[in-house]
Scaffold this active site. Sequence first.
Site, PDB file in Angstrom:
ATOM      1  N   HIS A  37       1.196  -0.903  -0.351  1.00  0.00           N
ATOM      2  CA  HIS A  37      -0.190  -0.005   0.309  1.00  0.00           C
ATOM      3  C   HIS A  37       1.114   0.899   0.485  1.00  0.00           C
ATOM      4  O   HIS A  37       0.625   2.133  -0.825  1.00  0.00           O
ATOM      5  CB  HIS A  37      -1.250   0.013   1.491  1.00  0.00           C
ATOM      6  N   GLY A 149      -3.157  -1.144  -6.848  1.00  0.00           N
ATOM      7  CA  GLY A 149      -1.828  -2.359  -6.820  1.00  0.00           C
ATOM      8  C   GLY A 149      -2.149  -3.964  -8.171  1.00  0.00           C
ATOM      9  O   GLY A 149      -3.226  -4.092  -8.568  1.00  0.00           O
ATOM     10  N   ASP A 152      -3.889  -6.980  -7.142  1.00  0.00           N
ATOM     11  CA  ASP A 152      -5.565  -7.966  -7.490  1.00  0.00           C
ATOM     12  C   ASP A 152      -5.785  -6.920 -10.010  1.00  0.00           C
ATOM     13  O   ASP A 152      -6.298  -6.574  -9.593  1.00  0.00           O
ATOM     14  CB  ASP A 152      -6.223  -5.962  -7.023  1.00  0.00           C
ATOM     15  N   MET A 186       3.038  -9.509  -1.133  1.00  0.00           N
ATOM     16  CA  MET A 186       2.801  -8.697   0.202  1.00  0.00           C
ATOM     17  C   MET A 186       0.458  -8.453  -0.230  1.00  0.00           C
ATOM     18  O   MET A 186      -0.356  -8.433  -1.140  1.00  0.00           O
ATOM     19  CB  MET A 186       2.411  -7.041   0.560  1.00  0.00           C
ATOM     20  N   SER A 187       0.315  -8.852   1.410  1.00  0.00           N
ATOM     21  CA  SER A 187      -1.261  -8.954   1.489  1.00  0.00           C
ATOM     22  C   SER A 187      -1.616  -8.871   3.181  1.00  0.00           C
ATOM     23  O   SER A 187      -0.945  -9.571   3.508  1.00  0.00           O
ATOM     24  CB  SER A 187      -1.943 -10.407   0.626  1.00  0.00           C
ATOM     25  N   SER A 188      -2.828  -8.560   3.502  1.00  0.00           N
ATOM     26  CA  SER A 188      -3.176  -8.258   4.357  1.00  0.00           C
ATOM     27  C   SER A 188      -4.055  -9.789   5.295  1.00  0.00           C
ATOM     28  O   SER A 188      -3.542  -9.482   6.305  1.00  0.00           O
ATOM     29  CB  SER A 188      -4.968  -7.421   4.694  1.00  0.00           C
TER      30      SER A 188
HETATM   31  O1  PAF Z   1      -8.163  -3.495  -3.362  1.00  0.00           O
HETATM   32  C1  PAF Z   1      -9.362  -3.496  -2.577  1.00  0.00           C
HETATM   33  O2  PAF Z   1      -8.012  -3.289  -1.183  1.00  0.00           O
HETATM   34  C2  PAF Z   1     -10.172  -3.439  -2.417  1.00  0.00           C
HETATM   35  O3  PAF Z   1     -10.885  -4.116  -3.224  1.00  0.00           O
HETATM   36  C3  PAF Z   1     -10.507  -2.006  -2.756  1.00  0.00           C
HETATM   37  C4  PAF Z   1      -9.877  -1.534  -4.373  1.00  0.00           C
HETATM   38  C5  PAF Z   1     -10.226  -0.795  -1.396  1.00  0.00           C
HETATM   39  C6  PAF Z   1     -12.124  -1.025  -3.334  1.00  0.00           C
HETATM   40  O4  PAF Z   1     -13.233  -2.135  -2.158  1.00  0.00           O
END
Ligand code: PAF
Length: 283
Positions: A37, A149, A152, A186-188
Amino acid sequence: MQTIQTRPELRQKLSAWRGAGERIAVVPTMGNLHDGHISLVRIAKSHADRVVVTLFVNPTQFGRGEDFATYPRTPEQDAAKLRAAGIDLLFAPDVATVYPFGIDAATRVSVPGLTDSLCGTGRPGHFDGVTSAIMRFFALLQPDLAVFGQKDYQQQLVIRRMVDDLGLPVEIVVGPVVREPGGLAMSSRNAFLNSKEGEIAARLYETLRGTASEIAAGNRDFGKLAASGMETLTEARQAPEYFEIRRAADLALPRSNCTELVVLAATRVGTVRLIDNVLVAAQ
Ligand code: PAF
């Protein structure tokens, strides 16, 4: 950095910037921020005078039985990271601010076609939730650009299509995937992997990269390559949902002479769903 939660405060702040001729970038997030992020924030800063980050765990993009309730929420840590990254404004609305008439009565935006396959199959309605929320943020913020990003991959294509189709004056910028030292994107949700699962999860990127190299070296048997990717992930003790080779521009099934491709996969390690992709420019 200022934090705003309501629509009127947001409107006031943004119209002052717009009136001064400043270029505004937004980085939409669901919080629990990591270096991926923050890399998007850096890209936003390099393109605009003002950077707004939205922090909203959007309920409409989670299906029944998905992890909306348990999605990691770390607002204090997120605010500290964003302050350190030097953003101008954090917009952190509650559900009633984003959906004032309630979720069931909310105006929806959907992009058929592009959302019908890949993650759209495993998560029906997911992309409609994403585009409905992002359209709201674009309407509320009226940004000059928005940064998403590449992890996705399907999401950023769907958002680009929405913008092109509706003629929205928002430039979409896509930042590269940021990876852990072992290669895992990386991902939450990575926070839910234990160390053994972390090792298993790292095989995802390795497998995608292996397939991309084979394609770059001239292998055109996309069906066989995809089946072998599924097999490799299964052998690595993952539960793959899909492993596909698609045309990078629109996710169509590629012809053998197609040069701009993307290898994409969604898989499960333990209870954690992971997605990743690798672009490949074949000769
Ligand atoms: O990728 C994300 O974190 C979510 O899908 C987003 C783009 C913030 C929409 O809620």
